[in-house]
Design an enzyme around this catalytic site. Structure first.
Site, PDB file in Angstrom:
ATOM      1  CE  LYS A 213      -1.076   2.290   3.528  1.00 35.52           C
ATOM      2  NZ  LYS A 213      -1.502   2.798   4.837  1.00 35.52           N
TER       3      LYS A 213
ATOM      4  CB  CYS B 198     -18.273   3.027   5.095  1.00 37.26           C
ATOM      5  SG  CYS B 198     -18.736   1.308   4.811  1.00 37.26           S
TER       6      CYS B 198
ATOM      7  CB  CYS C  52     -26.309   2.043   7.273  1.00 39.46           C
ATOM      8  SG  CYS C  52     -24.992   0.795   7.332  1.00 39.46           S
TER       9      CYS C  52
ATOM     10  CB  CYS D  10     -24.574   5.588   3.808  1.00 45.46           C
ATOM     11  SG  CYS D  10     -23.711   5.102   2.306  1.00 45.46           S
TER      12      CYS D  10
ATOM     13  CB  CYS E  62     -24.895  -0.479   0.542  1.00 44.44           C
ATOM     14  SG  CYS E  62     -23.522  -1.281   1.419  1.00 44.44           S
TER      15      CYS E  62
END
Length: 280
Positions: free
Chosen positions: A188, A258, A265, A268, A274
């Protein structure tokens, strides 16, 4: 002697002919080439579906647009204190690239706020390859504390900095392959270093947020357990022009909405599309 001729004939029968070796190596080679060109599935299944459409997740473009909308304010910790905000942009390019790499090494298992503060303290001491090599371990430890695993990071920073001085003239490597050979530098960090320090997109940088969110959204064909698995799965279908943006986008989304535990949620915009959403 008869037993000698029998031994010779047995030995000869067990030694493969040159033609046989060449035939087998040609067969092996053709399988490898087919796999490398992305035709492995077809080759294994007798090429019954030569023109199969590429897999992509359901609703991904709509989900992406909604995440962009939620990230429009750019006010997550990564936006204000992420690696791109930690280095001295007025420093000479080589020094700037070294600072990018160092901030990435510090950021592992550490909140952006803590990494940013540690980088500020390091920069006050003059953050260059030579200044780190001249600094004793105890001082370096005091400056970077309380970043995660700070004792290990002191060791890795010293080892990596010495390699940069000896092998790369004080600069950082220009390839992911060389970057991940450095102590304390994972995939990463290498992909982000290529992106930020060299302005080169060579792969998707997958951290814990990107890994978690792409699994929740089912942006991977099957669930992945490790970030490197996720990177390979994402790069298989996600258009390359989105590779740079996706890390920044999902890291901030993961910091604000998230969340790892108790995701928000109800706040969101993707709640209705989702797969992992908790619905009222």
């Amino acid at each position: 002697r008869p037993e000698k001729s029998l031994f010779h004939s047995l030995a000869a029968s067990q030694v493969p002919s040159t033609a046989g070796i060449l035939r087998r190596s040609r067969r092996r080679k053709s399988v490898t080439i087919a796999y490398e060109s992305g035709q492995g599935d077809g080759a294994e299944q007798g090429a019954t579906e030569p023109q199969r459409p590429r897999w992509e997740p359901r609703d991904w473009q709509q989900q992406l647009e909604r995440i962009r909308e939620m990230r429009r304010n750019r006010d997550a910790p990564v936006d204000e204190m992420g690696v791109e905000k930690c280095y001295d942009s007025s420093a000479p390019p080589q020094v700037m690239r070294y600072q990018v790499l160092l901030s990435l090494m510090l950021s592992s298992q550490t909140k952006d706020q803590v990494t940013s503060a540690a980088m500020l303290r390091l920069r006050e001491h003059g953050l260059t390859v030579d200044s780190i090599l001249q600094m004793d371990d105890a001082t370096l430890g005091q400056i970077i504390y309380p970043v995660g695993f700070w004792r290990n990071k002191v060791k890795y920073i010293k080892q990596t900095t010495a390699i940069l001085k000896q092998k790369y003239g004080g600069d950082i490597p220009r390839t992911v392959e060389e970057l991940v050979q450095l102590p304390g530098v994972g995939p990463k960090m290498a992909y982000l270093a290529m992106n930020i320090a060299w302005d080169s997109v060579s792969g998707i940088a997958v951290d814990t947020h990107v890994h978690r969110i792409t699994n929740r959204l089912k942006w991977v064909k099957k669930e992945t357990r490790y970030p490197e698995e996720t990177r390979v799965a994402l790069e298989d279908w996600l258009p390359r022009d989105l590779w740079r943006e996706i890390n920044w986008l999902l890291v901030g989304f993961g910091q604000q909405t998230c969340l790892p535990v108790n995701p928000r949620c109800n706040e969101c915009l993707n709640q209705d599309i989702c797969p992992a959403a908790k619905r009222p």
